[in-house]
Design an enzyme around this catalytic site. Structure first.
Site, mmCIF file in Angstrom:
data_model
loop_
_atom_site.group_PDB
_atom_site.id
_atom_site.type_symbol
_atom_site.label_atom_id
_atom_site.label_comp_id
_atom_site.label_asym_id
_atom_site.label_seq_id
_atom_site.Cartn_x
_atom_site.Cartn_y
_atom_site.Cartn_z
ATOM 1 N N CYS A 157 -11.594 2.316 -4.563
ATOM 2 C CA CYS A 157 -11.042 3.439 -5.330
ATOM 3 C C CYS A 157 -9.883 2.961 -6.204
ATOM 4 O O CYS A 157 -8.926 2.360 -5.709
ATOM 5 C CB CYS A 157 -10.563 4.512 -4.351
ATOM 6 S SG CYS A 157 -9.588 5.825 -5.111
ATOM 7 N N SER A 158 -9.956 3.242 -7.491
ATOM 8 C CA SER A 158 -8.909 2.771 -8.408
ATOM 9 C C SER A 158 -7.554 3.393 -8.082
ATOM 10 O O SER A 158 -6.527 2.712 -8.150
ATOM 11 C CB SER A 158 -9.298 3.044 -9.859
ATOM 12 O OG SER A 158 -9.394 4.432 -10.099
#
Length: 115
Positions: free
Chosen positions: A11-12
């Site tokens: 997840c960024s």
């Protein structure tokens, strides 16, 4: 100061939050919650620290949300918590715990308030 991050490396926002902590000189305990989900008791504690109800912490757009029947409005708090324990992909991320408080890193800067 002890700091934990419930982290998903794919997840960024989670990666950005971890980087933000590290830039602040903090090396948090990293919990990859998809591999090591929090227990129901831990999740209840996190919810209390966030001052949230279980459904507020859930990723309702994930397929598992409906598939597990968690869209049923009559479910109890405990049933929703158990649903997140059994389907950790549904837990919003990242969550940072520090100083007896918790914050969701969306945006990442939101976690600075608890440090």
């Amino acid at each position: 100061m002890s700091v934990k991050i419930y982290h998903n490396p794919r997840c960024s926002k989670s990666r950005q939050t971890l980087e933000l902590l590290q830039v602040q000189g903090i090396e948090p305990e990293i919990i990859e919650y998809l591999k090591t989900p929090p227990s129901a008791a831990e999740l209840n504690d996190i919810l209390e620290k966030l001052d949230m109800e279980p459904r507020e912490l859930m990723r309702k757009k994930e397929a598992e949300y409906k598939a597990a029947g968690l869209d049923d409005e009559s479910l109890s708090r405990q049933a929703l918590i158990n649903g997140m324990v059994n389907n950790p992909i549904l837990i919003e991320r990242p969550i940072v715990i520090a100083n007896g408080k918790a914050a969701i890193g969306r945006p990442p800067e939101d976690v600075l308030a608890i440090l």
